[in-house]
Design an enzyme around this catalytic site. Structure first.
Site, PDB file in Angstrom:
ATOM      1  N   ARG A  82     -22.708 -33.525  36.747  1.00 39.47           N
ATOM      2  CA  ARG A  82     -22.535 -32.719  37.942  1.00 39.47           C
ATOM      3  C   ARG A  82     -23.908 -32.329  38.468  1.00 39.47           C
ATOM      4  O   ARG A  82     -24.692 -31.667  37.790  1.00 39.47           O
ATOM      5  CB  ARG A  82     -21.714 -31.461  37.633  1.00 39.47           C
ATOM      6  CG  ARG A  82     -21.537 -30.555  38.843  1.00 39.47           C
ATOM      7  CD  ARG A  82     -20.841 -29.246  38.491  1.00 39.47           C
ATOM      8  NE  ARG A  82     -20.877 -28.368  39.652  1.00 39.47           N
ATOM      9  CZ  ARG A  82     -21.172 -27.079  39.606  1.00 39.47           C
ATOM     10  NH1 ARG A  82     -21.453 -26.491  38.454  1.00 39.47           N
ATOM     11  NH2 ARG A  82     -21.198 -26.360  40.713  1.00 39.47           N
ATOM     12  N   HIS A 126     -25.131 -25.557  46.469  1.00 37.65           N
ATOM     13  CA  HIS A 126     -25.490 -24.710  45.331  1.00 37.65           C
ATOM     14  C   HIS A 126     -26.685 -23.838  45.748  1.00 37.65           C
ATOM     15  O   HIS A 126     -27.767 -23.912  45.178  1.00 37.65           O
ATOM     16  CB  HIS A 126     -25.820 -25.562  44.104  1.00 37.65           C
ATOM     17  CG  HIS A 126     -25.769 -24.809  42.804  1.00 37.65           C
ATOM     18  ND1 HIS A 126     -25.103 -25.268  41.701  1.00 37.65           N
ATOM     19  CD2 HIS A 126     -26.295 -23.610  42.435  1.00 37.65           C
ATOM     20  CE1 HIS A 126     -25.235 -24.421  40.692  1.00 37.65           C
ATOM     21  NE2 HIS A 126     -25.957 -23.391  41.126  1.00 37.65           N
ATOM     22  N   GLU A 171     -19.914 -21.085  43.393  1.00 33.95           N
ATOM     23  CA  GLU A 171     -20.001 -19.642  43.235  1.00 33.95           C
ATOM     24  C   GLU A 171     -20.266 -18.880  44.533  1.00 33.95           C
ATOM     25  O   GLU A 171     -21.307 -18.242  44.702  1.00 33.95           O
ATOM     26  CB  GLU A 171     -21.069 -19.282  42.196  1.00 33.95           C
ATOM     27  CG  GLU A 171     -20.823 -19.881  40.829  1.00 33.95           C
ATOM     28  CD  GLU A 171     -21.829 -19.453  39.771  1.00 33.95           C
ATOM     29  OE1 GLU A 171     -21.592 -19.706  38.589  1.00 33.95           O
ATOM     30  OE2 GLU A 171     -22.866 -18.836  40.149  1.00 33.95           O
ATOM     31  N   ASN A 301     -16.697 -21.657  36.618  1.00 30.98           N
ATOM     32  CA  ASN A 301     -17.930 -21.322  35.915  1.00 30.98           C
ATOM     33  C   ASN A 301     -17.691 -20.032  35.148  1.00 30.98           C
ATOM     34  O   ASN A 301     -17.369 -19.002  35.733  1.00 30.98           O
ATOM     35  CB  ASN A 301     -19.095 -21.127  36.894  1.00 30.98           C
ATOM     36  CG  ASN A 301     -19.544 -22.425  37.527  1.00 30.98           C
ATOM     37  OD1 ASN A 301     -19.021 -23.489  37.229  1.00 30.98           O
ATOM     38  ND2 ASN A 301     -20.526 -22.331  38.409  1.00 30.98           N
ATOM     39  N   TYR A 303     -19.149 -17.524  31.883  1.00 30.10           N
ATOM     40  CA  TYR A 303     -20.200 -17.207  30.916  1.00 30.10           C
ATOM     41  C   TYR A 303     -19.829 -16.045  30.007  1.00 30.10           C
ATOM     42  O   TYR A 303     -20.281 -15.966  28.876  1.00 30.10           O
ATOM     43  CB  TYR A 303     -21.502 -16.886  31.657  1.00 30.10           C
ATOM     44  CG  TYR A 303     -22.094 -18.085  32.345  1.00 30.10           C
ATOM     45  CD1 TYR A 303     -22.962 -18.920  31.661  1.00 30.10           C
ATOM     46  CD2 TYR A 303     -21.776 -18.384  33.656  1.00 30.10           C
ATOM     47  CE1 TYR A 303     -23.499 -20.033  32.277  1.00 30.10           C
ATOM     48  CE2 TYR A 303     -22.308 -19.509  34.283  1.00 30.10           C
ATOM     49  CZ  TYR A 303     -23.177 -20.331  33.586  1.00 30.10           C
ATOM     50  OH  TYR A 303     -23.688 -21.446  34.193  1.00 30.10           O
ATOM     51  N   GLU A 361     -19.249 -25.031  34.628  1.00 33.74           N
ATOM     52  CA  GLU A 361     -20.445 -24.464  33.992  1.00 33.74           C
ATOM     53  C   GLU A 361     -19.997 -23.571  32.844  1.00 33.74           C
ATOM     54  O   GLU A 361     -19.055 -22.787  32.983  1.00 33.74           O
ATOM     55  CB  GLU A 361     -21.287 -23.607  34.942  1.00 33.74           C
ATOM     56  CG  GLU A 361     -22.051 -24.374  35.993  1.00 33.74           C
ATOM     57  CD  GLU A 361     -22.901 -23.458  36.867  1.00 33.74           C
ATOM     58  OE1 GLU A 361     -23.284 -22.355  36.392  1.00 33.74           O
ATOM     59  OE2 GLU A 361     -23.173 -23.830  38.019  1.00 33.74           O
TER      60      GLU A 361
END
Length: 458
Positions: A82, A126, A171, A301, A303, A361
């Protein structure tokens, strides 16, 4: 709790295994071959905005090291990569004449991936907005959304015969809130009203991009990537549960609901009041349908998790995120909470029923120490990776239609406002010499994928 040791044999045979990067964070070459300036070029040159005064002018020098970097990706054993396309490298001023040299770079990238047996995944935005468009108002004005649709058509027409997976936005929460609301990302504005205007035009831009991809590359799959956190109440009191729901509304539902054709969640519209796009007169007839264009997949994504506590009078959410004691934390002080990835994926499947979910991600930053040969024995990152693979496996077993996983990031890079201080890579980069060396985490991922390939007979 998840089973902390993932079993390669329990993933689907056609699972997508990848690594991810973004253009401004790795490419360098900000002024070469006709590229125009982006908001990050400008932001990095604003004193005090980026740690150490760092810029992405060189980053990983990927623009000049393309072939060797593609070899490195191949050697990790992934089947997908990606990357993001730099809008100002294609359209230096955001619209107008196409810079063919910019398109040629991505043509070489895509062809190089395919030659090596790697599936290209292209992200159209991005965060590196052309500075010319920001000078006209950026994402706070509808013209940027329309320009994004035109740019998306250019890229899809040029690459769509070979690229079969497109992501419109990465995002949008970060672009809108961090960039326009609190100013810690480019373009560095501090205006909540502008932030929610940006939200709306980003989602309108997503709709325009989806239409462009459908028109120019009808055989491709397309979707959007959102940064999502499963949100938990700090206690089981009604007040904390309500606070967690408001936080979920801001971080998650504010984007998920429009993308899935529901429009903005009414509880958040009411809470925002004059800040909302509706109160600003920005939501036009047809926008709900435009933002809710059918997608083939949802990119996630993830985290960490969020833990919310009621805090009357604190910000527009009247809530605060707390830092649970007794947890492990990454170098960004983000809580390590792999079980929340399972909860998030299952919740997304139950609430929104996407055709497929890709983890686009997932990764961690730690203060890596390299030996004299550049080797990094990053035990914490390796554990983080392993536990989140196990959490993904658990989500699959509970019915989530997870179709792929992309580790963030392929290599250490320019980490936005943190400059080169924070490292996410599974490959170490010596920024003085540009030598790349797989870390323990990268070698562990490679070995896991080798076992996965053998397990499914690939």
């Amino acid at each position: 709790m998840t089973n902390r040791i993932p079993d390669p044999a329990r993933f689907p045979a056609r699972f997508t295994w990848g690594v991810a990067t973004s253009s401004y964070q790795i490419e360098g070459a900000p002024r070469e071959n006709g590229k125009g300036p982006s908001i990050w070029d400008t932001f990095c040159r604003t004193p005090g905005k980026v740690r150490g005064g760092d810029t992405g002018d060189v980053a990983c020098d990927h623009y000049h090291r393309l072939d060797s970097d593609l070899d490195m990706i191949r050697d990790l054993g992934v089947n997908a990569y990606r990357f993001s396309v730099s809008w100002p490298r294609i359209l230096p001023h955001g619209r107008g004449a196409v810079n063919q040299a910019g398109l040629d770079f991505y043509q070489r990238l895509v062809d190089g991936l395919l030659t090596r047996g790697i599936t290209p995944w292209a992200t159209l935005y991005h965060w590196d907005l052309p500075q010319t468009l920001e000078d006209e108002g950026g994402w706070t004005v509808r013209g940027t959304a329309e320009a994004f649709g035109t740019y998306s058509a250019v890229v899809a027409a040029a690459l769509g015969d070979r690229v079969k997976h497109f992501i419109t936005l990465n995002e949008p929460w970060c672009s809108a809130y961090l960039g326009y609301g609190i100013g810690i990302h480019a373009p560095g504005r501090h205006d909540l009203r502008a932030s929610f205007a940006a939200t709306h035009h980003l989602l309108v831009g997503h709709g325009r991009a989806m239409q462009a991809i459908r028109g120019q590359a009808p055989g491709a799959q397309a979707g959007i990537t959102l940064n999502l956190h499963h949100t938990y109440p700090a206690t089981d009191t009604p007040a904390d549960r309500a606070a967690a729901y408001r936080m979920d509304g801001f971080q998650n539902r504010w984007y998920l609901d429009p993308v899935y054709g529901r429009g903005y969640p009414q509880d958040m519209v009411d809470l925002l009041g004059d800040l909302s796009p509706q109160a600003q007169g920005l939501v036009l007839p047809g926008d709900t349908e435009l933002m809710g264009q059918p997608t083939d997949f949802l990119g996630v994504n993830m985290y960490s998790r969020a833990v919310g506590q009621d805090a009357p009078g604190e910000g527009f959410l009247h809530a605060r995120q707390i830092r649970p004691e007794g947890s492990a934390y990454t170098g960004f002080d983000w809580e390590v909470a792999p079980d929340s990835l399972t909860d998030l994926l299952v919740r997304l499947q139950e609430d929104y029923a996407p055709d497929a979910i890709y983890i686009t991600e997932n990764g961690s930053t730690y203060p890596d120490v390299a030996d004299e040969d550049g080797n990094v024995n990053d035990l914490e990152r390796t554990q983080y990776l392993t536990e989140h693979l196990a959490a993904t496996q658990e989500a699959l077993s509970r019915g989530a239609k997870v179709a792929g996983y992309f580790a963030w990031s392929l290599m250490d890079n320019f980490e936005w406002a943190e400059g080169y201080d924070k490292r996410f890579g599974i490959v170490h980069v010596n920024f003085d010499t540009q030598v790349r060396t797989p870390k323990l985490s990268g070698r562990t991922y490679r070995d896991f994928l080798a076992r996965a390939g053998q397990a499914v007979g690939a």
